[in-house]
Scaffold this active site. Structure first.
Site, mmCIF file in Angstrom:
data_model
loop_
_atom_site.group_PDB
_atom_site.id
_atom_site.type_symbol
_atom_site.label_atom_id
_atom_site.label_comp_id
_atom_site.label_asym_id
_atom_site.label_seq_id
_atom_site.Cartn_x
_atom_site.Cartn_y
_atom_site.Cartn_z
ATOM 1 N N GLU A 198 0.830 -1.208 0.000
ATOM 2 C CA GLU A 198 0.000 0.000 0.000
ATOM 3 C C GLU A 198 0.861 1.254 0.000
ATOM 4 O O GLU A 198 2.015 1.225 0.423
ATOM 5 C CB GLU A 198 -0.881 0.021 1.264
ATOM 6 C CG GLU A 198 -2.351 -0.234 1.025
ATOM 7 C CD GLU A 198 -3.087 0.881 0.296
ATOM 8 O OE1 GLU A 198 -2.469 1.668 -0.444
ATOM 9 O OE2 GLU A 198 -4.307 0.957 0.468
ATOM 10 N N ASP B 155 -3.731 5.546 6.661
ATOM 11 C CA ASP B 155 -4.125 6.777 7.352
ATOM 12 C C ASP B 155 -5.032 6.379 8.521
ATOM 13 O O ASP B 155 -4.536 6.003 9.577
ATOM 14 C CB ASP B 155 -4.821 7.670 6.314
ATOM 15 C CG ASP B 155 -5.097 9.070 6.791
ATOM 16 O OD1 ASP B 155 -4.158 9.869 6.818
ATOM 17 O OD2 ASP B 155 -6.252 9.370 7.125
ATOM 18 N N PHE C 291 -1.069 16.185 5.272
ATOM 19 C CA PHE C 291 -1.407 15.655 3.945
ATOM 20 C C PHE C 291 -0.191 15.749 3.036
ATOM 21 O O PHE C 291 0.493 16.760 2.987
ATOM 22 C CB PHE C 291 -2.584 16.447 3.337
ATOM 23 C CG PHE C 291 -3.066 15.827 2.069
ATOM 24 C CD1 PHE C 291 -3.933 14.737 2.095
ATOM 25 C CD2 PHE C 291 -2.639 16.310 0.830
ATOM 26 C CE1 PHE C 291 -4.370 14.134 0.918
ATOM 27 C CE2 PHE C 291 -3.070 15.706 -0.352
ATOM 28 C CZ PHE C 291 -3.936 14.625 -0.310
ATOM 29 N N ASP D 189 -1.438 11.167 -4.479
ATOM 30 C CA ASP D 189 -2.013 12.287 -5.225
ATOM 31 C C ASP D 189 -2.740 13.307 -4.368
ATOM 32 O O ASP D 189 -3.165 13.030 -3.250
ATOM 33 C CB ASP D 189 -3.035 11.751 -6.233
ATOM 34 C CG ASP D 189 -4.305 11.244 -5.536
ATOM 35 O OD1 ASP D 189 -4.189 10.339 -4.682
ATOM 36 O OD2 ASP D 189 -5.388 11.774 -5.833
ATOM 37 N N ARG E 87 1.177 12.447 -8.612
ATOM 38 C CA ARG E 87 1.644 11.062 -8.442
ATOM 39 C C ARG E 87 3.023 10.853 -9.064
ATOM 40 O O ARG E 87 3.764 9.970 -8.671
ATOM 41 C CB ARG E 87 0.670 10.075 -9.111
ATOM 42 C CG ARG E 87 -0.705 10.003 -8.474
ATOM 43 C CD ARG E 87 -1.456 8.776 -8.986
ATOM 44 N NE ARG E 87 -2.881 8.799 -8.719
ATOM 45 C CZ ARG E 87 -3.453 8.399 -7.578
ATOM 46 N NH1 ARG E 87 -2.716 7.956 -6.587
ATOM 47 N NH2 ARG E 87 -4.757 8.452 -7.428
HETATM 48 P P1 IMP Z 1 -7.403 5.191 5.152
HETATM 49 O O1 IMP Z 1 -8.526 4.288 4.766
HETATM 50 O O2 IMP Z 1 -7.895 6.355 5.983
HETATM 51 O O3 IMP Z 1 -6.256 4.508 5.796
HETATM 52 O O4 IMP Z 1 -6.927 5.918 3.848
HETATM 53 C C1 IMP Z 1 -6.204 5.298 2.922
HETATM 54 C C2 IMP Z 1 -6.196 6.024 1.601
HETATM 55 O O5 IMP Z 1 -6.415 7.447 1.708
HETATM 56 C C3 IMP Z 1 -4.820 5.864 1.009
HETATM 57 O O6 IMP Z 1 -4.697 4.655 0.311
HETATM 58 C C4 IMP Z 1 -4.693 7.097 0.149
HETATM 59 O O7 IMP Z 1 -5.236 6.841 -1.117
HETATM 60 C C5 IMP Z 1 -5.521 8.152 0.868
HETATM 61 N N1 IMP Z 1 -4.667 9.043 1.688
HETATM 62 C C6 IMP Z 1 -4.557 9.073 3.034
HETATM 63 N N2 IMP Z 1 -3.692 10.014 3.449
HETATM 64 C C7 IMP Z 1 -3.224 10.606 2.319
HETATM 65 C C8 IMP Z 1 -2.271 11.682 2.088
HETATM 66 O O8 IMP Z 1 -1.674 12.303 2.990
HETATM 67 N N3 IMP Z 1 -2.056 11.993 0.781
HETATM 68 C C9 IMP Z 1 -2.668 11.364 -0.255
HETATM 69 N N4 IMP Z 1 -3.550 10.359 -0.082
HETATM 70 C C10 IMP Z 1 -3.841 9.994 1.197
HETATM 71 MG MG MG Z 2 -4.295 3.792 -1.567
#
Ligand code: IMP
Ligand code: MG
Length: 179
Positions: free
Chosen positions: A102, A106, A155, A162, A168
């Protein structure tokens, strides 16, 4: 350090390509040791992980396979809100050691759903390898064995990640500048 503008936002270099590669090589070394003789199947999650997956695989020296999947999420009727679907998995993973690749964990919700979907297919082992982890944002318990780097709650973009599909292609990782 350099500043760039993507759409309406300003970002500043936070992790250089050289630093990233050093960390990626370290993760690969651990995988080479742990997965020796297990012929793991790396499952890279598109789109975000394409650069990480590519660099990671160049440092992996044991016999292995790689394939690419996508997680589609849409609003469902369940109380949990989002419903996730795994797209593109053509391999039979039963009895195999699977390493999910991955870009970033987050809140961890995407990874949690992914694990649930893969577990139903009875792999021998399910492991998580993420380029980035935001420990401060994690909402669900996850055993992340292979995290290349931990970062603060900001972020970021670049190296596959992206902002509104842009950025990207950047070689370094950039952090959003608060204005
Ligand atoms: P989660 O489900 O909250 O863990 O989020 C996962 C997805 O959110 C990742 O696979 C990314 O696509 C997107 N994401 C989370 N944080 C960031 C960031 O800081 N920059 C860009 N994409 C992010
Ligand atoms: Mg992702």
């Amino acid at each position: 350090m350099s500043r760039i503008k993507i759409k309406d936002k300003t970002f500043e270099t936070s992790i250089t390509e050289a630093e990233i590669l050093e960390k990626v090589e370290r993760v690969a070394a651990k995988l080479n040791k742990d997965m020796e003789g297990k012929n793991p199947l790396f499952l890279a999650v598109l789109n975000g992980s394409f650069m990480y997956a590519s660099d990671l695989m160049k440092f992996v020296t044991i016999p292995c396979e790689i394939s690419f999947v996508r997680v589609a999420s849409y609003d469902g009727t369940e109380s949990s809100g989002k419903v996730a679907e795994l797209l593109g998995l053509n391999e039979d993973i039963e009895g195999r050691e699977v390493v999910i690749v991955e870009d970033i964990v987050d809140t961890g919700n995407t990874m949690k759903r992914m694990l649930e979907m893969l577990r139903k297919k009875n792999p021998a082992g399910l492991h998580i390898s993420t380029l980035l982890l935001k420990p401060g944002k994690l909402q669900v318990p996850l055993d992340i064995e292979y995290a290349a780097m931990e970062i603060p709650n900001d972020f970021i973009v670049g190296y596959g990640l992206d902002y509104d599909q842009q950025g990207r292609n950047l070689r370094d990782i950039y952090t959003l500048v608060q204005e």
